[in-house]
Structures are given as C-alpha cells and as structure tokens.
Design an enzyme around this catalytic site. Sequence first.
Site, short mmCIF file in Angstrom:
data_model
loop_
_atom_site.label_atom_id
_atom_site.label_comp_id
_atom_site.label_asym_id
_atom_site.label_seq_id
_atom_site.Cartn_x
_atom_site.Cartn_y
_atom_site.Cartn_z
N SER A 244 47.95 -2.20 23.21
CA SER A 244 46.73 -1.91 24.22
C SER A 244 45.24 -2.36 23.19
O SER A 244 45.11 -3.06 23.02
CB SER A 244 46.74 -0.56 24.83
N ASP B 260 51.47 -5.25 34.18
CA ASP B 260 50.71 -4.75 33.77
C ASP B 260 49.91 -4.80 34.19
O ASP B 260 48.57 -5.33 34.99
CB ASP B 260 50.27 -5.18 32.78
N HIS C 263 52.42 -0.91 31.65
CA HIS C 263 52.18 -1.39 30.57
C HIS C 263 52.98 0.07 28.98
O HIS C 263 52.52 0.94 29.07
CB HIS C 263 50.80 -0.59 30.69
#
Length: 683
Positions: free
Chosen positions: A221, A327, A358
Amino acid sequence: MPMPTRRTRGARLPYRTLVAATTAALLATLVTPAVAQPEPSGPSVTAAPAAPSTASVRESRPVHSFADAIRESVWVDTGLDGDGDGRADRVAVDIVRPRETAAAGRKIPVIMDASPYYACCGRGNEGQKKTYDADGNPVQFPLFYDNFFVPRGYAFAAVDLAGTNRSDGCDDVGGRSDVQSAKAVVDWLNGRARGYTSRTGDTRARATTWTTGNVGMIGKSWDGTVANGVAATGVEGLKTIVPIGAISSWYDYFHSQGAPLYNANPSWLSEYVNGPEAQARCGAVQDRVAAGTPYSGDWTTAWTERDHVRNAGKVRASVFVVHGQQDLNVRAGQFGRWWDALAAHGVERKIWLSQTGHVDPFDFRRADWVRTLHRWFDHYLLGHDNGIDREPVADIERAPDRWTTDRHWPPRTTAATTLRPAPGAEAGPGVLGRAPAVPGSTVTFTDDPALGELDWAARIDSATPEKAGFVTRPLSRELRISGSSKVTVTATPTTATAHLSAVLVDLGPDTIRDYGAPGEGITTLADRSCWGASTLGDSACFKETEARTADVGYTVVSRGWADLGTWADPGKERPLTPGRAYTMTLDLASTDHVVPAGHRLALIVGGTDKDLLDPPSTIPTLTLDLARTWAKVPLVGGAPAFARATSGPHPAVPSPTALPSLSGAEPPAAVVGPRLPGAGAAR
C-alpha cells in the site's frame, strides 16, 4: 493504501465493496525458535523450468540469534525542513541486525520498510505497531520480515516517514517529503547522509561499518508506493523493490482521467498518519497539498511530483510487483502503467497477480510467498545464483488458490484487438464483435448514480436505461485477456458535465474470491503459523487465512472511468456543449483473465459507477455513436483467437443472475464508515 469514504455532493456514503479495519492483538507470549518453512499445499500449479539443484545453490540459513540481535534507533538527516522549525528534519529508523555479524566485522544487506503507519494504524492483517521499552529501544517490528530474515544474515530497518511516529517534519502524502524520508536512509546506509543516535543530539551513527549498502525495499500500500518513488530517483544502493498493492501515480489514485474518485483530495490523509506534534505544526503543508491537488481533476505540478511512472527510466533496482486484480482501493491500473513503463526501459521485473482485493500475499499464498521472497532477496541482496531471475516472470491466480505461470507477461502472442459494438435486438443487449456498426447507429442511456458495475452486469440482457451493454455470442473456446484495454467512445451529452465508465465483464457462472466481503478475498482463522524466530515482545507467529469464495453469475474483469470534459486535454476539464459529440478514450485497468468456453464477453458503457466514482454536478443523458465507438482489448492470440472463440458450435449458458455476496446488496454495518489508509486487509 489510503481509502476515503465516498462523498457525493456533501453526503457521506458507505463504500460497499471494501471493509473497515478489525485489529487483533499480537500473541506476544509465543516464544518459538526459527522454524523450517512448511511445504505449500493445495491445487497444482503449472510446471516451471527446473531451478538449480538445492545441493548446488547457496541459500541464507537461520544461523544467527534473533533474541540476541542488536536493536537500535537512528535518526537520519533528510536535508528538508518540512515543518519550518529552522532545522533539518530527521526521520527515525528502527533497526534490528545480527550481533554475530557485527562482532565478526562482516557486512550485511538491509531489508527496509518505510511506512507512515507504524504508530497510527498498524501493519498487516493483525494491525501490528512498533513497540518500545521504557528506554525507547525498539522491541516489536511489525510483520515477519525481521523474524525471518535477521537470523539469515540480513538487517531489517523500519523507517517512520517524516511527520509520523518518532520522525520530524510533515507528511505530504506522496510528495517530496515521503520519498526523501526513505531515500535519505538509503543514502545513509551507503555513507552519503548523516545519521544520529538521537532525535536532537549530535552523536553520529554510522552504517558503513556493518552494511554492504545493498538495500531492498518492501511494503504494501502506502509503503510500497514509497518504494516505487525511491526507486524512481535512481538512488545508488537500492538493489530491488517489492511493491505490494502500491500506487505508481497519486493522481490516478484520486482521479481517473479527470473524474473524481471518492473524496478526491489527498490532504486529509496526513491527519491520520501525522503524529500529534506534526498535526499541530503542519497545517501549512496540508494547505499546500490541498491547494495543489484540486478536486476538479486538473493536472498540476503537485501531481507531477507524485507521478513515479514518468521517472521509470531512472529505476536501477529490480522490481517484484504484487497486486490484487480486484483491488478497488489501489486499483489495478496502478501496477499496469508502472509495469509497462518498467518494461519499456528494460527493468528486471517479476509479477504476481491474485484474485483478491487489497491483500498481502502473506495472507493469500503464505508458504509460496515466503519461499519466493527469500530467494528473491538472496539473489538481489546477497548475490546468490539461485535461478529466480531465470524463472517465469508471472504468477497469476486463475481460481481461488489455483495459480499458473507465464514466462513473459503479457504473453508475447498478445495483441490489441479491436472489438466493436453494434445494435442488437430491441429488448436485449447490443452485439460485441469485429464488424463495425452501420453509420448512424446509436444507443442512449441516462446516468444513474444509484447504480454501478454490478447492477449493470446483472441487467446485461435487458435494455435498461442506465447503461449501454454489448455482448459476444457464447464462446466456443476460452479467450484470454492479458494487459490493459482502451475503450474509445463518441458521446453526445445533454448537459455541460458528464462522467463515463467502461467495464469489461465475463458473463457466466464461476466461483471466485469474494473481494467484496470483509477480508477482500480471505478469511482470517484462529490458528497461527510461525515464520522465523520470536522473542517475548516480537512474535513470528501469525494467524492463518483461507480463501473466502463466492459463487457469481458474472465477473467484472476490468474497469475505467473518465470525465468527458477532458476529451481534448487529459489535464484540464472543460465545460461540454450539450448536443455536441465528443470522442475520447478511456484507459481500463490491467488484468489477466480467461473467459471460459460457454461464457460471453461483455462491454458496458455507463455513467457514474456507484461507490467508485463521484457523479458530475448535473445528471446527463448520453448518446453513443456506435460507428465511432470501439474497444481495443489485449487478447492472447489477437484477432485470430477472437475469431476462433466466436465461431463454431457453442454451449448455451444462463443469463447472468445476480448471486450472493457480489450482487450489489447493501453491506453489513461493519463496512460502513471511513476507511483508514491501509485498513483491514489493506494494511
């Protein structure tokens, strides 16, 4: 990665498909020795070329004491003064490294995770944060990297980005401060920057006595985004990066070709990650970020600063990309543009593409991930010839826990193939094929912000007013899409503003990872497995997971959005003239998907994609000129493959009934509310 809740004209709405965080306490009392990696089990994978015999391959082994490792903190001078206090900002670096190599004078490489989350939000599926003893010495390093790699002769460095945890300065959400926070540490590890033993003192800390200067950055991330940014500076000493679900261009995180996604301004994110001191002194930085990144979607110098793709030619490090194809936080277009730019510059690279949202690979393919990451770092940081650089470049999840490999990605036989929409029966969808529509053919739809891609797909066989849908005949053989698609539309709006969405859909029943449920494709279990050595304060044991699946009647393959007002200039929105036709091309996210025989491939064009795109200020009706509308889809085998798949006998398939979980139903209460940067499975 950051995920604000969607706003629509001031109203805060739930984001249906993504979930709020649930944090479990780390089982800190477990004390286990370094353990061997278990062999992976599950569905078979396609055979890969044989790696060198293990008898002849060097591999780092867990021979050093984790309990006795050196744990220390260093503050590195970034050369910036983001908080305006008149002195250079220092970023905190917590380091754990083997005592034995230090005593022997042997230099070792460094694995580094630079993050804004170590104090505010935690890392990983269990939300781990850094912990310290009463004297401020580091005790717990989140995730398994320290537990596994330090006994094998690596150092691990956990860097607090400027403004976060114990660092000076202000976080600027992807800008110079973020990148320089980590780059300065790479420079320090290579003797080019100054480090100190305290935040304010003058006692120097030197790294060149114990490290080779070889650095591998990893992170999911926001952390992986920083790794991309540092690699794009071309800094010497950074040998490899492993960006997981990472951003390559911050503009494309908040906007899509001018169309605003969610609350489309990054300045609010620093409120979550900046420490209390930084929040008090960094208001001016937040104001500059807000001013430089307008909601309108116009391109500015602030977005240029946060665009790492443009600097792909500077990358010296190898790159191991991991991304979930579903995602909807850091969407798949982020890895696609980065991958293509790296390929254009000949950067050595590898990729894993999962069916998850994610989610970290440690939580969807754990044993294979740890083994592969071990070999990757051994090769690029220790120089071991273990063959990983000669193996297939891509691993792709075809069904839950079933993976295939490709020597090249996309496969070399892939070719952009033009597919054209045409009118169909009056009560049904249009036709998607190779033949162009008759000039003058049109279809009209009205934007409905209450509906989105799942609603459109469920209604594909009905001529509903909120979308234009086009389908192939049922396929006689499978058809593989691999790469990034583009959809060119010629649309005439009835209003001065209009947004467009384009979606590719596989129409047919399947069992997939339930990316729209809590966990985004995984379920966290109570049992734990251990990946390295532990101490009382830093356990190597983590909760196991399993695939969470859903039976569906259709699968969204790829998506793209745009503001029609950017038709002439992607960096500037202009008012539209009602009644005038505009032509523009939408970029769809990268994907690798096999449409099975018997299924149909659909192209859907709509307006506002509910929960993914903010609607325009006015709600338009749009008329598509079908003769001047088409999709360029990367098909393995190109146009001949499409011709073969759409000819010959084919089985009948049912219409795409909306099935549970991904049917567009409202979410449970647990998913309503703001989503912190990297929350839940997103950490």
